[in-house]
Design an enzyme around this catalytic site. Structure first.
Site, short mmCIF file in Angstrom:
data_model
loop_
_atom_site.label_atom_id
_atom_site.label_comp_id
_atom_site.label_asym_id
_atom_site.label_seq_id
_atom_site.Cartn_x
_atom_site.Cartn_y
_atom_site.Cartn_z
N ASP A 1 0.83 -1.20 0.00
CA ASP A 1 0.00 0.00 0.00
C ASP A 1 0.87 1.26 0.00
O ASP A 1 1.98 1.25 0.54
CB ASP A 1 -0.90 -0.02 1.25
CG ASP A 1 -2.09 0.91 1.11
OD1 ASP A 1 -2.28 1.50 0.02
OD2 ASP A 1 -2.84 1.04 2.09
N ASN B 1 -10.60 -2.73 -6.41
CA ASN B 1 -9.78 -1.83 -7.24
C ASN B 1 -10.36 -1.60 -8.65
O ASN B 1 -10.00 -0.63 -9.31
CB ASN B 1 -8.34 -2.35 -7.37
CG ASN B 1 -7.51 -2.18 -6.12
OD1 ASN B 1 -6.54 -2.91 -5.89
ND2 ASN B 1 -7.86 -1.21 -5.27
N HIS C 1 2.86 3.29 -8.88
CA HIS C 1 2.69 1.86 -9.15
C HIS C 1 3.93 1.31 -9.88
O HIS C 1 4.37 0.20 -9.62
CB HIS C 1 1.43 1.62 -9.98
CG HIS C 1 0.16 2.00 -9.28
ND1 HIS C 1 -0.11 1.66 -7.98
CD2 HIS C 1 -0.92 2.73 -9.69
CE1 HIS C 1 -1.30 2.13 -7.63
NE2 HIS C 1 -1.80 2.80 -8.64
C1 FPP Z 1 -1.90 0.25 -3.27
O1 FPP Z 1 -1.43 1.56 -3.34
C2 FPP Z 1 -1.37 -0.53 -4.36
C3 FPP Z 1 -2.12 -1.09 -5.35
C4 FPP Z 1 -3.57 -0.94 -5.42
C5 FPP Z 1 -1.51 -1.85 -6.45
C6 FPP Z 1 -0.28 -2.63 -6.15
C7 FPP Z 1 0.49 -2.72 -7.39
C8 FPP Z 1 1.83 -2.71 -7.51
C9 FPP Z 1 2.72 -2.72 -6.35
C10 FPP Z 1 2.51 -2.62 -8.84
C11 FPP Z 1 2.19 -3.68 -9.81
C12 FPP Z 1 2.28 -5.04 -9.25
C13 FPP Z 1 3.04 -6.05 -9.74
C14 FPP Z 1 2.93 -7.39 -9.15
C15 FPP Z 1 3.98 -5.86 -10.83
P1 FPP Z 1 -2.49 2.74 -3.48
O2 FPP Z 1 -2.60 3.07 -4.91
O3 FPP Z 1 -3.78 2.35 -2.83
O4 FPP Z 1 -1.77 3.86 -2.67
P2 FPP Z 1 -2.44 5.05 -1.86
O5 FPP Z 1 -3.21 4.40 -0.74
O6 FPP Z 1 -1.27 5.82 -1.40
O7 FPP Z 1 -3.32 5.79 -2.82
#
Ligand code: FPP
Length: 247
Positions: free
Chosen positions: A27, A75, A44
């Site tokens: 996260d 998501n 990301h």
């Molecule tokens: C949460 O951060 C993260 C996600 C919803 C996506 C996770 C994806 C990756 C780490 C990259 C792609 C994955 C792979 C396996 C290559 P958020 O967007 O909710 O962050 P925030 O809470 O700060 O908005």
């Protein structure tokens, strides 16, 4: 699995007491980008680099199962452009990293509603799973379009269908029957679940499997998460007294 004898590990980490299954709620990508006045997608992208680092670290440590929460059932409700970018990143990861997974003897398992993925991503996922299916040093579970409620609902539907067809008697349903119908069937429950970015929730992740998992939270945003911090969390985990409800 035994850890790689060549790895440099910090003092205090006991390589003979490494957890079998570690799971991550990755996260904070969006906040990482926002802090830098960048588009969320940049966060990301950077997060995908951390994924590679963590996969390598887990393999070196001899962890048997690593589960990463990459995209939840919720998501899908994010802005279309962000969903598209995440799907692209997943596809790129699956395409570019399969060879490395093969070399490292890692089996890739996608857990979640694979049928909901865009065709090109689903095909890439299926190919990556097929290409790594014989690997046995570590399982990498990528939770994509995953939600624990969906997972449990799906298990109940499958069990109900077996009862209806006469393949199963309702009196024979046990904990194990449920576990055997989850995406993690046959795998040990996570010993440790780590969530980054100072959020203290499970967010629909591994709700059945987390019954006795140790939980660790860090304020570090996922793109900034390092192997050193991971080692420290493991050292802290090794100090814990896991009683599983006993004394
Ligand atoms: C949460 O951060 C993260 C996600 C919803 C996506 C996770 C994806 C990756 C780490 C990259 C792609 C994955 C792979 C396996 C290559 P958020 O967007 O909710 O962050 P925030 O809470 O700060 O908005």
């Amino acid at each position: 699995m035994k850890s790689d004898p060549k790895i440099q590990v910090p003092d205090g980490l006991d390589l003979n007491a490494i957890p079998t299954h570690v799971a991550f709620i990755m996260d904070g990508n969006g906040r990482w980008a926002k802090k830098r006045l960048m588009n969320r997608v940049k966060g990301h992208e950077q997060g995908a680099q951390t994924v590679k680092e963590v996969v390598t670290a887990c393999r070196e440590l001899g962890i048997d199962v690593l589960t990463l929460y990459a995209f939840s059932t919720e998501n899908w409700a994010r802005p279309k452009e962000e969903v598209k970018a995440l799907m692209y990143l997943l596809k790129r990861f699956l395409r570019n990293e399969t060879e490395e997974l093969r070399e490292k003897d890692i089996r890739l398992n996608i857990m979640g509603q694979i049928e909901r993925l865009p065709d090109d991503v689903r095909k890439e996922a299926e190919q990556a799973m097929a290409a790594t299916e014989k690997n046995s040093a570590m399982i990498l579970n990528l939770a994509i379009s995953y939600g624990a409620r969906e997972e449990i609902t799906r298990a109940v539907q499958q069990i109900a269908a077996k009862i209806r067809s006469g393949a199963l008697d309702d009196k024979d349903i046990t904990d194990k029957t449920i576990s055997d119908h989850l995406y993690t069937a046959g795998m040990p429950d996570p010993d440790l679940i780590i969530r980054t970015s100072a959020e203290f929730r499970l967010s629909n992740f591994l709700m059945w499997q987390a019954a006795y998992s140790e939980l660790a939270f860090t304020p570090t945003l996922w793109p900034d998460f390092t192997r050193q911090e991971f080692y420290q969390i493991l050292i802290d985990y090794q100090q814990r007294d896991r009683r599983f409800g006993k004394v």
